[in-house]
Design a protein around this motif. Sequence first.
Motif, mmCIF file in Angstrom:
data_model
loop_
_atom_site.group_PDB
_atom_site.id
_atom_site.type_symbol
_atom_site.label_atom_id
_atom_site.label_comp_id
_atom_site.label_asym_id
_atom_site.label_seq_id
_atom_site.Cartn_x
_atom_site.Cartn_y
_atom_site.Cartn_z
ATOM 1 N N THR A 136 0.840 -1.203 0.000
ATOM 2 C CA THR A 136 0.000 0.000 0.000
ATOM 3 C C THR A 136 0.874 1.251 0.000
ATOM 4 O OG1 THR A 136 -1.726 -1.150 1.211
ATOM 5 C CG2 THR A 136 -1.789 1.247 1.286
ATOM 6 N N LEU A 137 1.902 1.219 0.838
ATOM 7 C CA LEU A 137 2.791 2.392 0.912
ATOM 8 C C LEU A 137 3.511 2.628 -0.410
ATOM 9 C CD1 LEU A 137 4.759 2.517 4.282
ATOM 10 C CD2 LEU A 137 3.436 4.326 3.192
ATOM 11 N N VAL A 138 4.045 1.548 -0.984
ATOM 12 C CA VAL A 138 4.815 1.697 -2.230
ATOM 13 C C VAL A 138 3.918 2.223 -3.353
ATOM 14 C CG1 VAL A 138 6.025 0.390 -4.033
ATOM 15 C CG2 VAL A 138 6.540 -0.044 -1.633
ATOM 16 N N PRO A 179 -4.769 0.973 -3.689
ATOM 17 C CA PRO A 179 -5.237 1.033 -2.293
ATOM 18 C C PRO A 179 -6.100 2.255 -1.994
ATOM 19 C CG PRO A 179 -2.900 0.534 -2.387
ATOM 20 C CD PRO A 179 -3.308 0.871 -3.780
ATOM 21 N N HIS A 180 -5.753 3.412 -2.591
ATOM 22 C CA HIS A 180 -6.540 4.611 -2.251
ATOM 23 C C HIS A 180 -7.936 4.558 -2.866
ATOM 24 C CE1 HIS A 180 -5.139 5.861 -6.217
ATOM 25 N NE2 HIS A 180 -5.943 6.887 -6.180
ATOM 26 N N ILE A 181 -8.111 3.743 -3.899
ATOM 27 C CA ILE A 181 -9.452 3.552 -4.467
ATOM 28 C C ILE A 181 -10.201 2.509 -3.631
ATOM 29 C CG2 ILE A 181 -10.695 2.660 -6.495
ATOM 30 C CD1 ILE A 181 -9.542 5.468 -6.883
ATOM 31 N N LEU A 182 -9.505 1.448 -3.258
ATOM 32 C CA LEU A 182 -10.155 0.357 -2.514
ATOM 33 C C LEU A 182 -10.703 0.831 -1.165
ATOM 34 C CD1 LEU A 182 -7.656 -2.564 -3.269
ATOM 35 C CD2 LEU A 182 -9.847 -2.110 -4.346
ATOM 36 N N ILE A 183 -9.985 1.760 -0.503
ATOM 37 C CA ILE A 183 -10.456 2.176 0.833
ATOM 38 C C ILE A 183 -11.770 2.945 0.755
ATOM 39 C CG2 ILE A 183 -8.202 2.158 1.985
ATOM 40 C CD1 ILE A 183 -8.095 5.206 1.625
ATOM 41 N N ARG A 184 -12.099 3.440 -0.447
ATOM 42 C CA ARG A 184 -13.365 4.170 -0.577
ATOM 43 C C ARG A 184 -14.571 3.228 -0.469
ATOM 44 N NH1 ARG A 184 -14.999 8.511 -0.520
ATOM 45 N NH2 ARG A 184 -12.996 9.530 -0.345
ATOM 46 N N ALA A 213 -1.944 2.448 6.119
ATOM 47 C CA ALA A 213 -1.003 1.328 6.008
ATOM 48 C C ALA A 213 -0.011 1.344 7.163
ATOM 49 C CB ALA A 213 -0.248 1.420 4.678
ATOM 50 N N VAL A 214 0.457 2.528 7.549
ATOM 51 C CA VAL A 214 1.465 2.605 8.609
ATOM 52 C C VAL A 214 0.806 2.532 9.989
ATOM 53 C CG1 VAL A 214 3.264 4.035 9.653
ATOM 54 C CG2 VAL A 214 3.054 3.915 7.165
ATOM 55 N N ALA A 215 -0.128 3.449 10.240
ATOM 56 C CA ALA A 215 -0.678 3.558 11.600
ATOM 57 C C ALA A 215 -1.624 2.403 11.930
ATOM 58 C CB ALA A 215 -1.408 4.888 11.750
#
Lengths: 641, 99
Positions: free
Chosen positions: A121-123, A397-402, A489-491
Amino acid sequence: MAIIVFLIFVVFVIGLSLYLGNKTKTSSGYYAAGGKIHWGINGIAFAGDYLSAASFLGICGLIATAGYDGFLYSIGYLAGWIVALFVVAEPLKRLGKFTFTDAVDANYNSKGIKLAAAISTLVVSICYLIPQMVGAGVLVEPLLGIPQSWGVVMVGAIVIVIVATAGMASTTYVQFLKGSLLIIFSTVLVGAVLIRGLSTQPDQGGQVAFYQYTHLAATKTGDKLSVSEPGWSVFEQKDIKGGLSFVRLGHDGTETWWYVSDTNGATGAITLKETQSVVVKADGKWINGAPASATNQLRLVGNLEKISGDSAAKTGSLSIFEFLAALTDKDTSVQTWKTAALTDSAGEKVTVYYPKVVAGDQIMRPGLKFKVEGTLLERLDFLSLMLALFLGTAALPHILIRYYTVPSPASARKSTIVAIAAIGFFYILSLFMGLGAMVNGSINPADSNMAAPLLARTFGELLFAIISAIAFATVLGTVSGLIVAGSGAVAHDLFDRYLKIKMTDHQKVTAGKITAFIIGGIAIFLGILFQGVNVTFLVGLAFAVAASANLPAIVMLLFWKKTTAKGIAASITVGILSSLLLIAFSPDLYTLYGLNPLDAPVPLSNPGIISIPLSFITLIVVSLLTPKAKAGTEAKAQIAG
Amino acid sequence: MLHEPATPAGKDPAGPYKIRLGIRMFILYALFYASFVAINLLSPSTMASIVVAGLNLATVYGFTLIIVALVEALLYDWFCRKKEAFYIQAEKSEGKDKA
């Protein structure tokens, strides 16, 4: 005017974020807007999230310079939503909580999956962030008259405020606002282009007189080139790779570079075409033979040389079909601009922008950028790109979280359909905006990313101000979504779930905000580092990484009973590493490094055709070698409800 | 379920039907998209053929891919809603019968 519209927008967005920030107290509120967003708003927010700088600035710029090949990105990006709707939307909504990692790990509780998916996700988010920040810098420079790097810093700072105040709630409403405005004003811009029609001498709505580039006749006797017209001196001739040749001429005390266009071997007759040039001298940049200044900049370019065979034509208003048909005509020709780099006899670096006339029927079919009629490798490269675009969307990932911001799986489905309608409509508009820029003298030859806003400027400062503010909002909306994904992804994935650091709900929100701040800082740094690269090209690479790292895991988890946790973790890891390595050693990246692209060990610029199957194979092999659990079965039962 | 969703989703008896339908519609669209890519690779000059109203195959096919995506999406939603409504109705009838 532009500054006022821009400031109004920024103040409104920050005010909205602060207002929503007061209401965001829980981690569910921060990462998923409480799962209470209406599917209609979420659908447009999807569009706002997805129609990034790559779509608005990059695709329009690519169509403006490479014609139909730029539109192929529009087609591929939109097609990717089919995968999202039919394969991913509802199942993912059922499985996940806040992040992509939650979904793939839902039935395994595997440390390996958590780590691999969080890193993925971060990459992917950072790969996607780079072009957005580059776009921001490009945009702010002409809008506010500040250097690109300051533009990147400013966007980064505003986005950090948006995300750190209210997370997904403020991000959603910024994206909804931006998505709506983008579609409305892109429609206005396309309407204006059609009403103006086509002309062989575009004058930017009467604001800038059409500049007719000169041709000179010359002859070559032995090695000596001489211009037929009196008063011109030839200083030097440079032949560079690709069979290109340029000459430096002097006239009235000004030195300029000319492109050796047509050479008749039998008679020695040569046609020299006027170019634009930037020379880096010891005392600074020189543009077109004079020191760069506020009044001496590169001229905007792009015009039709002939419309259906007529070299002095003006059509008046056109319908959408007439507009496209006129450009598709084989007797229509477009003056496009290419770039070449050379070093002159004084050792100074010279960038030459030279004209190249292309027939309309070539502009409106694939081939100008993608070598579909080239070697097998060049064709494979095209296939690889189209594969990554198709499979990449459903793995971002930024689309999936929606999908976690709506209350139910049915809402996830409906919001995807709204997104397809909005995004599809915008991509149809993108063809008209790109072609409009191509023929209306609104391309900066040094940077195609500003084609759409510069096209708007030909219709007046107000439209330019609005379109630029929307383009800026485009960057804000997408970057916000990416930073929420990265911070999750991090927190959430790493701190909370992988390392199991004990935190109260309030502390989880604080951890997310601190992470957002750090990722925003990284985005600013990378945005400055990658200045000048076409943003669509960079996003295409982010799609390839996403499709390689994430999609095999999602698809196999949902549809293959024997999928194991180790298989998923291995597949994600191999997907990230293989795609990144293939990109790092590709010809396009070698060009970016300043190396010879022919020396690149990987012959393909787009890695998807190798890395996506490799990731699938890894998952299958590792899963078969580590049989276990009915996890896949459980997942299937879960998604089926 | 080891990690609960943000918002709990109830039982969905239409789930298997929607998955089957989704995969079929996905395959249909994937074939249409693959044909587009294949024509570009195997016979690129075909893309320049004028098809209708002065527009070439590249433009018409590109627009059609975008429009078909929306049409398929709407059809998928329509079938899904119909199935969901069927199960909701069946559940209600079952409830009445039990009562």
